[in-house]
Design a protein around this motif. Sequence first.
Motif, PDB file in Angstrom:
ATOM      1  N   ASP A 345       0.829  -1.201   0.000  1.00  0.00           N
ATOM      2  CA  ASP A 345       0.000   0.000   0.000  1.00  0.00           C
ATOM      3  C   ASP A 345       0.865   1.252   0.000  1.00  0.00           C
ATOM      4  O   ASP A 345       2.077   1.201   0.239  1.00  0.00           O
ATOM      5  CB  ASP A 345      -0.912   0.017   1.233  1.00  0.00           C
ATOM      6  CG  ASP A 345      -1.983  -1.056   1.193  1.00  0.00           C
ATOM      7  OD1 ASP A 345      -2.898  -0.931   0.369  1.00  0.00           O
ATOM      8  OD2 ASP A 345      -1.881  -2.021   1.963  1.00  0.00           O
ATOM      9  N   TRP A 347       1.652   4.805   1.821  1.00  0.00           N
ATOM     10  CA  TRP A 347       1.565   5.433   3.132  1.00  0.00           C
ATOM     11  C   TRP A 347       2.188   6.824   3.037  1.00  0.00           C
ATOM     12  O   TRP A 347       2.971   7.107   2.131  1.00  0.00           O
ATOM     13  CB  TRP A 347       2.305   4.617   4.187  1.00  0.00           C
ATOM     14  CG  TRP A 347       1.771   3.220   4.416  1.00  0.00           C
ATOM     15  CD1 TRP A 347       1.747   2.196   3.513  1.00  0.00           C
ATOM     16  CD2 TRP A 347       1.209   2.712   5.615  1.00  0.00           C
ATOM     17  NE1 TRP A 347       1.196   1.069   4.086  1.00  0.00           N
ATOM     18  CE2 TRP A 347       0.859   1.354   5.383  1.00  0.00           C
ATOM     19  CE3 TRP A 347       0.967   3.256   6.874  1.00  0.00           C
ATOM     20  CZ2 TRP A 347       0.284   0.550   6.348  1.00  0.00           C
ATOM     21  CZ3 TRP A 347       0.391   2.456   7.854  1.00  0.00           C
ATOM     22  CH2 TRP A 347       0.055   1.122   7.588  1.00  0.00           C
ATOM     23  N   LYS A 349       4.353   9.526   5.488  1.00  0.00           N
ATOM     24  CA  LYS A 349       5.094   9.730   6.736  1.00  0.00           C
ATOM     25  C   LYS A 349       5.310  11.220   6.968  1.00  0.00           C
ATOM     26  O   LYS A 349       5.791  11.943   6.086  1.00  0.00           O
ATOM     27  CB  LYS A 349       6.444   9.015   6.630  1.00  0.00           C
ATOM     28  CG  LYS A 349       7.501   9.440   7.629  1.00  0.00           C
ATOM     29  CD  LYS A 349       7.230   8.926   9.022  1.00  0.00           C
ATOM     30  CE  LYS A 349       8.420   9.225   9.938  1.00  0.00           C
ATOM     31  NZ  LYS A 349       8.148   8.863  11.342  1.00  0.00           N
ATOM     32  N   SER A 357       0.819   7.261   7.982  1.00  0.00           N
ATOM     33  CA  SER A 357      -0.591   6.964   7.788  1.00  0.00           C
ATOM     34  C   SER A 357      -0.802   6.245   6.468  1.00  0.00           C
ATOM     35  O   SER A 357      -0.243   6.642   5.433  1.00  0.00           O
ATOM     36  CB  SER A 357      -1.426   8.254   7.799  1.00  0.00           C
ATOM     37  OG  SER A 357      -1.205   8.991   8.977  1.00  0.00           O
ATOM     38  N   ARG A 358      -1.633   5.229   6.520  1.00  0.00           N
ATOM     39  CA  ARG A 358      -1.962   4.469   5.315  1.00  0.00           C
ATOM     40  C   ARG A 358      -3.044   5.226   4.540  1.00  0.00           C
ATOM     41  O   ARG A 358      -4.034   5.681   5.126  1.00  0.00           O
ATOM     42  CB  ARG A 358      -2.451   3.082   5.715  1.00  0.00           C
ATOM     43  CG  ARG A 358      -2.851   2.171   4.566  1.00  0.00           C
ATOM     44  CD  ARG A 358      -3.334   0.849   5.125  1.00  0.00           C
ATOM     45  NE  ARG A 358      -3.884  -0.025   4.077  1.00  0.00           N
ATOM     46  CZ  ARG A 358      -4.513  -1.165   4.319  1.00  0.00           C
ATOM     47  NH1 ARG A 358      -4.674  -1.572   5.573  1.00  0.00           N
ATOM     48  NH2 ARG A 358      -4.968  -1.898   3.318  1.00  0.00           N
TER      49      ARG A 358
END
Length: 601
Positions: A345, A347, A349, A357-358
Amino acid sequence: VLARTGGPWKRVAIAAIALASLFFFAAAWSWLKPQPSPPVYRYGLAWPTTQAPIPQAFAPTPAPDGSFLVYHGPAPTGVDGQLWLKRRNEYTAAPIPGTVGAQSFDISPDRESIVFAREGEMIKVAVTGGGAVTLTSGVRSSAGVVWLDDNTIVYAVSDPPGQLGRISANGGESTVVLTDSVAVFPLDALPNGRGVLFARCITTGCDMWAIDLRDGRVHSLVQGSWGQYATTGHLVYVQDGALFAVRFDADAMEVLGAPVSLGDGVSNAPNSVRLSASGTLTILYGAVGMESQYTIVWVDRTGRTTPVDTSWIFNPLVAQGNSGWSLSLDESRVAIGLASDAGDDIWVKQLPRGPVSRITFDTGNEFRPRWTPDGQSIVFGADGREFPGLYQRRADGTGTDSLLVAGTVSEGVWHPDGEWLLLRTRRFGPAAGGRDITGIRRGIDTAEVPVLATRFDEEAIMPSPDGRWFAYQSDETGQTEVFIRPFPDVDSGKWQVSSGGGEGPLWSRDGRELFWLSSDNTMMAVQVTIGTTLRLGDPEVLFRVPDELRIQELGRYYTQWDVATDGRFLMTQRVESNNPDKGAVIIVENFLEELKTKVGN
């Protein structure tokens, strides 16, 4: 005569005959009595540092009789690697001359020669090196080569990727033996030239199949795995980190009975087990390659590293080798592809030590994030979902994924003007001409239009900050080099930036400098002066990029770094594992005895 000579001679003859009979029956018993099975030996194998295999998640390939191993090791250039040979009775290994840049390979059944693929060609050399012969071109270099015992070779065709070709080991005309709708990879030869095991792969994984070369029919064998054929009539394969074996009828090309587990802790990477005809098994244990852990660091122009957040350690994503990261325009965030239990996925940072956070949640694979010109959203590639393609989503994770371009897209980036969306559609290779740069203008084009489409490979799209130019890499000279062209009129000029090999172009934030990685892993820079035309200064050597600052297992088609306004590079640094077995190579001798005992005939 004995009868006429009397008793003593007769008694001697009878005794001699009796003694001879005794020896005969004793010998016969020795020959006919069951012989004990040879013991199964297991041991780890280590190399001197300068000879160690390149960490690319391939187990060394044993010779048919197990007398030596062939593996990918370091090359003088430090980039592409070459083939090395390690004999069982020798402590050190030696490079095989003429194999620099070799990718997939196999050993001949007579142990005298090696065939390997390099830059789309199939080449045969003696095991001792020398006498190189090019057999054919149009080979998918990284996808597998198999040498059958009837002295023919089966290989993956470069374009289209769903074909297997076959050619005599002596050269000549090649023939297509399989045409499929998805990518296929030859794995191992079946006896008497009757067929080949191959992997049939889609974006969500690979299954093991067999093709009968006598009639061209294919047979489904094991789902979710790659494997090897054992001369005892078994298939040996890895699934979810465990080693399995199952009985196999090579004539009918069908699996018999239920599989048996033979142990766990094996790498899930392709070709993590290799098995010789004589029963020498090589196993790659533990997580290696794309499963290695990393952290991010700043690297200045001298090569000095500074940690960003030592508490954040991650696994880069593994989908198609398409790892990547991108620094936001205000340099406060980095978008990055990560692998987790939930899959691959994208993400975001918060830098330096904020949360990560995804932002993508589909069950497929997402990769190669790039920021939009306004810094509010992220563009990324996606496959393994119902509609693969290039998507966009807000960087804060709100909203939903928006499909920009449907299809298999390997790279996608918005031009700084926000009008052009530049693309590279995925092609398997490194086949020349397999990769082209296309584009779509927002509100104007309803389909992709060619931007740079030649018979060579073009990749690593990098528009300049002012949008007037774009850098890219191409193999038009016979090796990958970095170039610059005007945009959008790409045919109005061309400048070659690198010499002797270069990849991963990256503009400075002000567009006055271009960076790239040379063939000896040196970060290079060149001053760019833009007026009515473009002028390049002299190339400048910045620093050598050590192995721990590169994800070496990735394809060399992407830029594995980003740069800040102050000239520092944002790079990944490999974190040493606390697991001593990580990436260990285990040799099992007389493995066929274990198969017969644990799985049965």
